[in-house]
Motif scaffolding. Structure first.
Motif, short mmCIF file in Angstrom:
data_model
loop_
_atom_site.label_atom_id
_atom_site.label_comp_id
_atom_site.label_asym_id
_atom_site.label_seq_id
_atom_site.Cartn_x
_atom_site.Cartn_y
_atom_site.Cartn_z
N LEU A 49 -10.57 -14.47 -6.71
CA LEU A 49 -11.36 -15.15 -7.74
C LEU A 49 -11.42 -14.34 -9.02
CD1 LEU A 49 -14.36 -16.47 -5.59
CD2 LEU A 49 -12.49 -17.81 -6.56
N ALA A 50 -11.55 -13.01 -8.88
CA ALA A 50 -11.63 -12.15 -10.06
C ALA A 50 -10.33 -12.18 -10.84
CB ALA A 50 -11.96 -10.71 -9.65
N LYS B 229 -8.08 -14.47 -10.96
CA LYS B 229 -7.85 -15.79 -11.55
C LYS B 229 -8.89 -16.14 -12.62
CE LYS B 229 -5.50 -17.69 -7.56
NZ LYS B 229 -5.57 -18.62 -6.43
N GLY B 230 -9.82 -15.22 -12.89
CA GLY B 230 -10.84 -15.47 -13.91
C GLY B 230 -11.82 -16.55 -13.52
N ARG B 231 -12.06 -16.73 -12.22
CA ARG B 231 -12.93 -17.80 -11.75
C ARG B 231 -14.37 -17.36 -11.52
NH1 ARG B 231 -10.19 -22.74 -10.00
NH2 ARG B 231 -8.17 -22.48 -10.94
N LEU B 232 -14.67 -16.11 -11.78
CA LEU B 232 -16.05 -15.64 -11.66
C LEU B 232 -16.72 -15.73 -13.02
CD1 LEU B 232 -15.46 -12.52 -9.38
CD2 LEU B 232 -16.38 -14.74 -8.71
N PRO B 233 -18.03 -15.85 -13.05
CA PRO B 233 -18.72 -15.96 -14.34
C PRO B 233 -18.83 -14.62 -15.08
CG PRO B 233 -20.29 -16.11 -12.55
CD PRO B 233 -18.92 -16.08 -11.93
N TYR B 234 -18.14 -13.60 -14.56
CA TYR B 234 -18.14 -12.27 -15.16
C TYR B 234 -16.81 -11.61 -14.81
CZ TYR B 234 -19.62 -11.78 -10.35
OH TYR B 234 -19.70 -11.91 -8.98
N ASN B 235 -16.44 -10.59 -15.55
CA ASN B 235 -15.22 -9.85 -15.23
C ASN B 235 -15.47 -8.98 -14.02
OD1 ASN B 235 -13.78 -10.93 -17.36
ND2 ASN B 235 -14.48 -9.37 -18.78
N ALA B 236 -14.51 -8.91 -13.12
CA ALA B 236 -14.67 -8.15 -11.89
C ALA B 236 -13.33 -7.60 -11.41
CB ALA B 236 -15.29 -9.03 -10.80
N GLY C 111 -11.66 -6.40 -7.62
CA GLY C 111 -11.84 -6.30 -6.17
C GLY C 111 -11.18 -5.03 -5.66
N VAL C 112 -11.90 -4.28 -4.82
CA VAL C 112 -11.37 -3.07 -4.21
C VAL C 112 -11.56 -3.21 -2.71
CG1 VAL C 112 -11.52 -0.55 -4.07
CG2 VAL C 112 -11.98 -1.70 -6.24
N LEU C 113 -10.51 -2.92 -1.95
CA LEU C 113 -10.53 -3.15 -0.52
C LEU C 113 -10.13 -1.89 0.24
CD1 LEU C 113 -11.00 -5.61 1.36
CD2 LEU C 113 -8.55 -6.00 1.27
N ASP C 114 -10.76 -1.65 1.38
CA ASP C 114 -10.42 -0.52 2.24
C ASP C 114 -8.96 -0.62 2.66
OD1 ASP C 114 -13.09 0.07 2.04
OD2 ASP C 114 -13.57 -0.37 4.13
#
Length: 178
Positions: free
Chosen positions: A4-5, A7-14, A16-19
């Motif tokens: 989602l981040a 693709k710009g689909r969140l209402p804020y910039n984000a 994602g960081v994953l283990d």
């Protein structure tokens, strides 16, 4: 979330960081180094390096600290390891994790892994900063709008389509109407 981040689909910039042990679920996420849970990797690699310089970082004697760390590793739930150490040395689990992760990053991370993660973070920040800021209506704003029109509102469903916050949030996330 990373998908989602990106693709710009969140209402804020984000970002994602994953283990590292979750790489198969990493679409859109920056993946941390390693192929096992971060706690297992950090504790294991620091132990293999003789608990590299942790005495100075924790400020307690070697005999006690090494025993507390070894005891924690024997616990079956690796998510509890920092809490077990913290309880013994009177520090929060967050403080213990911060010290261990920082020392691991300084002494154990391979340079190519450090460069990969750093480059991916820089690229993600650059992409996020290029996206336009998104506007979304909050529930409180919708209620304020309704109150300004002297309407009695008991739930967002009673608002007009234009004022319904869930519609705006859905549009922000998925790009179309529910």
């Amino acid at each position: 979330m990373g998908d989602l981040a990106t693709k710009g689909r969140l209402p804020y910039n984000a970002i994602g960081v994953l283990d590292g042990d979750k790489e198969d679920q990493s679409h859109g996420c920056i993946v941390l180094p390693g192929s096992e849970a971060p706690e297992r990797m950090v504790f294991g690699e620091l132990k293999a390096n003789g608990w590299a310089q942790l005495l100075d970082r924790f400020g307690i004697g070697a005999g006690s600290l090494y025993q507390f760390l070894d005891d924690a590793i024997r616990a079956p739930d690796h998510h509890k390891w920092t809490e077990l150490v913290g309880d013994r040395i009177l520090k929060s689990k967050q403080s213990v994790w911060e010290i261990l992760a920082n020392q691991w990053a300084r002494t154990c991370v391979r340079p190519d892994d450090a460069k990969r993660v750093t480059d991916e973070i820089k690229a993600a920040v650059a992409r996020a900063s290029e996206r336009p800021k998104r506007q979304s209506i909050e529930v409180t704003e919708a209620v304020d709008v309704a109150a300004a029109h002297k309407e009695e509102v008991t739930s967002p469903a009673e608002l007009s389509d234009a004022e319904r916050p869930e519609r705006h949030i859905y549009q922000d996330l998925f790009g179309n109407d529910p």
